[in-house]
Structure formats: C-alpha cells, structure tokens
Scaffold this motif. Structure first.
Motif, mmCIF file in Angstrom:
data_model
loop_
_atom_site.group_PDB
_atom_site.id
_atom_site.type_symbol
_atom_site.label_atom_id
_atom_site.label_comp_id
_atom_site.label_asym_id
_atom_site.label_seq_id
_atom_site.Cartn_x
_atom_site.Cartn_y
_atom_site.Cartn_z
ATOM 1 N N GLY A 273 -0.219 -58.673 -29.844
ATOM 2 C CA GLY A 273 0.904 -58.639 -30.776
ATOM 3 C C GLY A 273 2.183 -59.146 -30.149
ATOM 4 O O GLY A 273 2.186 -60.141 -29.422
ATOM 5 N N ARG A 274 3.285 -58.485 -30.423
ATOM 6 C CA ARG A 274 4.590 -58.928 -29.953
ATOM 7 C C ARG A 274 4.600 -59.169 -28.455
ATOM 8 O O ARG A 274 4.044 -58.397 -27.681
ATOM 9 C CB ARG A 274 5.663 -57.890 -30.274
ATOM 10 C CG ARG A 274 5.887 -57.634 -31.756
ATOM 11 C CD ARG A 274 7.071 -56.691 -31.923
ATOM 12 N NE ARG A 274 7.193 -56.231 -33.290
ATOM 13 C CZ ARG A 274 8.197 -55.485 -33.727
ATOM 14 N NH1 ARG A 274 9.156 -55.114 -32.896
ATOM 15 N NH2 ARG A 274 8.236 -55.095 -34.997
ATOM 16 N N ALA A 275 5.267 -60.237 -28.045
ATOM 17 C CA ALA A 275 5.364 -60.550 -26.622
ATOM 18 C C ALA A 275 6.137 -59.459 -25.894
ATOM 19 O O ALA A 275 7.065 -58.858 -26.437
ATOM 20 C CB ALA A 275 6.050 -61.895 -26.431
ATOM 21 N N LEU A 276 5.742 -59.211 -24.659
ATOM 22 C CA LEU A 276 6.459 -58.241 -23.836
ATOM 23 C C LEU A 276 7.775 -58.849 -23.371
ATOM 24 O O LEU A 276 7.828 -60.010 -22.958
ATOM 25 C CB LEU A 276 5.619 -57.854 -22.620
ATOM 26 C CG LEU A 276 4.327 -57.100 -22.924
ATOM 27 C CD1 LEU A 276 3.482 -56.973 -21.662
ATOM 28 C CD2 LEU A 276 4.638 -55.725 -23.495
ATOM 29 N N PRO A 277 8.873 -58.089 -23.413
ATOM 30 C CA PRO A 277 10.154 -58.630 -22.957
ATOM 31 C C PRO A 277 10.173 -58.833 -21.451
ATOM 32 O O PRO A 277 9.428 -58.177 -20.706
ATOM 33 C CB PRO A 277 11.158 -57.566 -23.398
ATOM 34 C CG PRO A 277 10.362 -56.309 -23.489
ATOM 35 C CD PRO A 277 8.982 -56.710 -23.909
ATOM 36 N N ALA A 278 11.030 -59.732 -20.997
ATOM 37 C CA ALA A 278 11.173 -59.997 -19.565
ATOM 38 C C ALA A 278 12.084 -58.951 -18.931
ATOM 39 O O ALA A 278 12.973 -58.405 -19.591
ATOM 40 C CB ALA A 278 11.752 -61.386 -19.352
ATOM 41 N N PRO A 279 11.876 -58.650 -17.654
ATOM 42 C CA PRO A 279 12.776 -57.713 -16.962
ATOM 43 C C PRO A 279 14.216 -58.217 -16.986
ATOM 44 O O PRO A 279 14.472 -59.423 -17.038
ATOM 45 C CB PRO A 279 12.219 -57.687 -15.536
ATOM 46 C CG PRO A 279 10.798 -58.121 -15.661
ATOM 47 C CD PRO A 279 10.785 -59.111 -16.780
ATOM 48 N N GLU A 280 15.133 -57.262 -16.931
ATOM 49 C CA GLU A 280 16.556 -57.586 -16.865
ATOM 50 C C GLU A 280 17.019 -57.442 -15.418
ATOM 51 O O GLU A 280 16.853 -56.403 -14.814
ATOM 52 C CB GLU A 280 17.353 -56.642 -17.768
ATOM 53 C CG GLU A 280 16.912 -56.662 -19.229
ATOM 54 C CD GLU A 280 17.548 -55.543 -20.032
ATOM 55 O OE1 GLU A 280 18.469 -54.871 -19.507
ATOM 56 O OE2 GLU A 280 17.126 -55.329 -21.182
#
Length: 294
Positions: A273-280
């Motif tokens: 499903g939705r892509a995992l966000p990138a680390p900040e």
C-alpha cells in the motif's frame, strides 16, 4: 471476510485478543519456538489490536496483530498459527481479517521465512533483510579498538532524555510510535550520544525473551552505534543478549559476532500500500524495537 472458518473436521472462530489470552498466547509462541515471555505479550497487546483463532473446544490455535503507526500506516506482527494447522490456510484467513481492520493504511511487517510466500501472495513487496543476532556475550569490548567517534560523547541514559529520544526516534523511524516508545524507554536502560548539548543518538536495552534485547538504536553512523552499544554489551557479559538490525555485513554485525551475538536468523521487511516515508534528518534506525513494531 467471514469470522468463522471450517477446517475438516471442525470450525475455527476469530475473536478479539485480550490480556486474558496471554497464558495461551505464550503457549502458542513456544510451540513455534518464539522466545516471547508473557510480559512481552502484555506489551504488544497494550499497544496494538489483535485477533485470536479458537477451535470448538476453546483451544487458542492462531494469532495476528496490528499496531497503528500514526494515521497513515500500521505494522503487522505476532502472526502465529499452531504447527498442526499451518497447511490449512489459517494464516491467510487471519491475515485477511486483520487487513480488513487496517483498511487503507499502508502496511509494513517483518516476514519469517515460513511466512514469506504467504505475504508475497497477499501483495506485500520485500524491502530489506533484517538480521537477528543473539547469544551469550563472550567478551567485553575493547573501546580503544573502536573506530573514532568524532565530536560528542556517549553517556548513560537519563530520565530527562525522554523527550529528545522520542523526537529522534520519530525522525529516524519516520512513523509515529510514541506510545509504545514512551513505555519502552521506561522499561530500559541505555546510552545516548550527546553533541553540542543535544541528543544525537541513543541505544536502549530491556528484558526480552531469554535475556535482554538492544533496541531501538538510532544514530547517524555505524561508528556511533558501536560506541553506543559497547557499554551495554560489556554490562551483559556472560548473559544472553539480542539485537535485530537491517545493517548489511559491516562493522556493526562483525562487532556483534566478535562478542558472542552470532547471526541466528534472517527475516524480511515487507510493505503493502502507501509508500513508507523517508527519515527526517541524518539519523537512522540501526536496531529494531522488536520485529512486530520494527
């Protein structure tokens, strides 16, 4: 998705998981050689949503859980079926039920080797291997042999570090697991890397399974990780210690092996499903909280 399933010659039913199920859940995890103590089950139940499968005489024969990661994603874990039912589609049925509950959130999980094909068939895509290292600590680290740390210092974890650790974990993991992290901090001892008056890395250690587990571990480089975990490894010489990491073969994993934490198993991080966000920011998660939460 129906809440009952016929298995020749009997029917299973799925019901919500509660703390009252912990004794039987512990028996179930022991049956598949998972190390979880009743206390480890209690932690995940308090921070997740679960279903258990029961047969007609109320034996608990399966489990599955999901854990909210903010509003956009969920982690799936604690998916277990009794060994005698693993060829009857029980795992697929339980996964279908929990995926219905999760809805349109993106999903992430760590797949054991026996369950990998099931998750592929459900549409999950492999992301990266996770390496489980564990064993009795055989030697205390020689800190003089560690790579240079650079600016900053490693010191023991203090109660006043809680807010900084929560913020750093949120940035590195890139999803919100504040509630479980807040409890895990309270259960843990550990170290932090302080630079310029700010916490820039940390390593937590708590009771789990056969001994203790190191995790989460957040830092910017593997060299920082080694300095963060070396005091923890030294403290547990002669004791059983575990660390799960997505780091490839390199300084961290070689350090673990050199001190008795051998490579025990590999699971696969997978998503749907939705892509995992990138680390900040620059910090990354080098050590998992556990395989259920990531």
């Amino acid at each position: 998705m129906q809440l009952t399933k016929m298995l020749d010659p009997y029917e299973l039913r799925a019901v919500p998981m509660t703390a009252a199920d912990i004794p039987q859940l512990h028996e179930l995890s022991v049956s598949v050689v998972w190390p979880h103590r009743p206390e480890d089950w209690d932690l995940v139940i308090r921070h997740g949503h679960g279903l258990v499968a029961r047969d007609e005489i109320e034996r608990l024969v399966g489990s599955t859980m999901w854990f909210p990661l903010g509003e956009s994603h969920a982690a799936v874990g604690m998916v277990i079926t009794s060994p005698r039912l693993q060829d009857h589609g029980t795992g697929r049925w339980l996964m279908g039920l929990v995926m219905d509950q999760i809805g349109d959130r993106g999903m992430v999980l760590n797949a054991t080797r026996p369950a990998y094909r099931l998750y592929i068939s459900l549409g999950f895509m492999p992301l990266a291997p996770v390496f489980q290292h564990n064993g009795e600590v055989t030697a205390s680290p020689d800190t003089a042999q560690l790579p240079a740390l650079g600016p900053g210092k490693v010191r023991p974890l203090l109660p006043e570090d809680r807010a900084a650790i929560l913020g750093l974990d949120r940035a590195a993991f890139a999803l919100d697991r504040t509630a479980v992290m807040d409890e895990v901090i309270g259960l843990s001892h550990g170290t932090v890397l302080e630079r310029g008056g700010q916490v820039r890395g940390f390593a937590l250690c708590r009771r789990f399974g056969r001994g203790h587990v190191i995790g989460p571990v957040v830092a910017e480089t593997e060299a920082e990780v080694l300095h963060l975990i070396a005091p923890i490894v030294a403290e547990h010489r002669g004791q059983f210690l575990r660390m799960d990491t997505r780091a490839p073969d390199g300084p961290l994993r070689r350090f673990l092996v050199a001190h008795g934490l051998v490579h025990h198993d590999t699971v696969t991080r997978m998503a749907l499903g939705r892509a995992l966000p990138a680390p900040e920011g620059d910090a990354r998660t080098f050590g998992l909280l556990n395989q259920a939460f990531g």
